[in-house]
Design a protein around this motif. Structure first.
Motif, PDB file in Angstrom:
ATOM      1  N   THR A  48       0.811  -1.223   0.000  1.00  0.00           N
ATOM      2  CA  THR A  48       0.000   0.000   0.000  1.00  0.00           C
ATOM      3  C   THR A  48       0.844   1.272   0.000  1.00  0.00           C
ATOM      4  OG1 THR A  48      -0.175  -0.042   2.431  1.00  0.00           O
ATOM      5  CG2 THR A  48      -1.939  -1.121   1.169  1.00  0.00           C
ATOM      6  N   TYR A  70      -3.962   3.408 -12.019  1.00  0.00           N
ATOM      7  CA  TYR A  70      -5.117   4.310 -11.969  1.00  0.00           C
ATOM      8  C   TYR A  70      -6.332   3.658 -12.634  1.00  0.00           C
ATOM      9  CZ  TYR A  70      -7.912   8.526 -12.253  1.00  0.00           C
ATOM     10  OH  TYR A  70      -8.922   9.444 -12.116  1.00  0.00           O
ATOM     11  N   TYR A  72      -6.664   4.391  -8.634  1.00  0.00           N
ATOM     12  CA  TYR A  72      -5.972   3.759  -7.522  1.00  0.00           C
ATOM     13  C   TYR A  72      -6.955   3.114  -6.546  1.00  0.00           C
ATOM     14  CZ  TYR A  72      -2.363   6.827  -9.377  1.00  0.00           C
ATOM     15  OH  TYR A  72      -1.491   7.464 -10.208  1.00  0.00           O
ATOM     16  N   PRO A  73      -6.636   1.915  -6.074  1.00  0.00           N
ATOM     17  CA  PRO A  73      -7.508   1.287  -5.080  1.00  0.00           C
ATOM     18  C   PRO A  73      -7.459   2.052  -3.757  1.00  0.00           C
ATOM     19  CG  PRO A  73      -5.492   0.011  -5.387  1.00  0.00           C
ATOM     20  CD  PRO A  73      -5.483   1.073  -6.440  1.00  0.00           C
ATOM     21  N   ASP A  74      -8.517   1.927  -3.006  1.00  0.00           N
ATOM     22  CA  ASP A  74      -8.573   2.579  -1.694  1.00  0.00           C
ATOM     23  C   ASP A  74      -7.396   2.111  -0.836  1.00  0.00           C
ATOM     24  OD1 ASP A  74     -10.875   3.864  -2.427  1.00  0.00           O
ATOM     25  OD2 ASP A  74     -12.222   2.454  -1.411  1.00  0.00           O
ATOM     26  N   GLY A  75      -6.780   3.058  -0.161  1.00  0.00           N
ATOM     27  CA  GLY A  75      -5.704   2.723   0.762  1.00  0.00           C
ATOM     28  C   GLY A  75      -4.327   2.690   0.144  1.00  0.00           C
ATOM     29  N   GLU A 119      -0.788  12.871  -1.412  1.00  0.00           N
ATOM     30  CA  GLU A 119      -0.986  12.642   0.024  1.00  0.00           C
ATOM     31  C   GLU A 119       0.323  12.702   0.800  1.00  0.00           C
ATOM     32  OE1 GLU A 119      -3.700  12.737   1.568  1.00  0.00           O
ATOM     33  OE2 GLU A 119      -4.992  12.744  -0.194  1.00  0.00           O
TER      34      GLU A 119
END
Length: 285
Positions: A48, A70, A72-75, A119
């Motif tokens: 992750t 893309y 993108y999966p959660d987390g 992030e």
């Protein structure tokens, strides 16, 4: 039991064993297809945290990851770095912490990664020719504008970390560190004390681990590979350590990820700890 996750900045949870994308070929052709497969397999295996940078192909590595992953999966956290630029005159890469360059690289990273906010953004290197307040101030402004969530640094000393923390909230540090190279031990100790994520680059000493008799012996006793032992040692070393081993081969990727399940005994830990000196002055990093 060794913790398997860490909250970067206190709120961004990732699995501690990540993936460094630097070595993925990006040129068109079969090598690129393999790179896309490796990035996707990393996520399938539960990774992750994926590390990239503007330096890696002038943004080509960022584009590769976006193509592979893309939406993108959660987390999933894809973190990138800015602050190294190619000279228009010579074509050579050099440190460049000028605010306009940092802002431009962030805008390009947002576009290449297809996101509205990074992030976690790390400054690849401190530019000694640009005032620290100007470099970090530009990144802080991008954070205030909502284009960056959290800020980190790379290849810094304890003193530089302290200076930077007076200007920004530093949530991560990326320095060279592995079982055979602990020059930045004091920086890791400072990060642990402050709850700052420490992302060691070159986490397995570029294969030298396998040539070291003691590491090979521990690996044999654990029915593991020397690379897995080196990664397990990092995970065991401190809960703030987030190794980001890189590879362009799926077999090696799977080997690396499996290291998260390897458990060292106290005796193994002591033998590995003795391989490199730990005591370093606080300013030697």
């Amino acid at each position: 039991m060794t913790a398997t996750t860490f909250r970067i900045g206190g709120d961004l949870s990732v699995r501690r064993l990540g993936f460094g994308a630097m070595g993925l070929p990006t040129e068109p052709g079969p090598a690129r297809a393999l790179s896309l497969g490796v990035a996707r397999r990393a996520v399938e295996l539960g990774v992750t945290l994926i590390d990239t940078a503007h330096l890696y192909g002038g943004g080509a590595n960022e584009e590769l990851l976006a193509e592979a992953l893309y939406p993108y999966p959660d987390g999933l956290l894809v973190t990138t770095k800015v602050g190294v630029a190619r000279s228009a005159e010579t074509g050579e890469w050099r440190l460049d912490g000028r605010p306009d360059v940092l802002r431009d690289q962030v805008e390009n990273a947002l576009r290449r990664l297809r996101v509205e906010r990074l992030e976690l953004l790390q400054l690849h290197r401190l530019d000694p020719e640009v005032p620290l307040a100007d470099q970090l101030g530009a990144l802080r402004e991008l954070q205030t504008a909502g284009k960056v969530g959290r800020l980190g640094l790379s290849e810094i000393s304890v003193a530089e970390l302290e200076q930077a923390r007076e200007i920004i909230d530093v949530v991560s540090v990326q320095n060279r560190y592995n079982v055979l190279d602990r020059e930045h031990e004091s920086v890791l100790v400072a990060c642990e004390a402050a709850g700052i994520a420490f992302l060691p680059w070159r986490p397995v000493a570029w294969g030298k681990s396998g040539a070291h008799a003691e590491i090979a012996a521990v690996a044999a006793e654990l029915d593991a590979t020397p690379t897995q032992v080196a990664l397990a040692w990092l995970l065991d070393r401190s809960p703030v350590v987030l190794p980001i081993p890189g590879t362009a081969r799926i077999g090696h990727l799977e080997e690396n990820v499996a290291a998260a399940d390897l458990r060292l005994t106290p005796a193994h830990r002591d033998r590995l700890a003795a391989l490199a000196p730990l005591d370093r002055p606080a300013d030697q990093s």
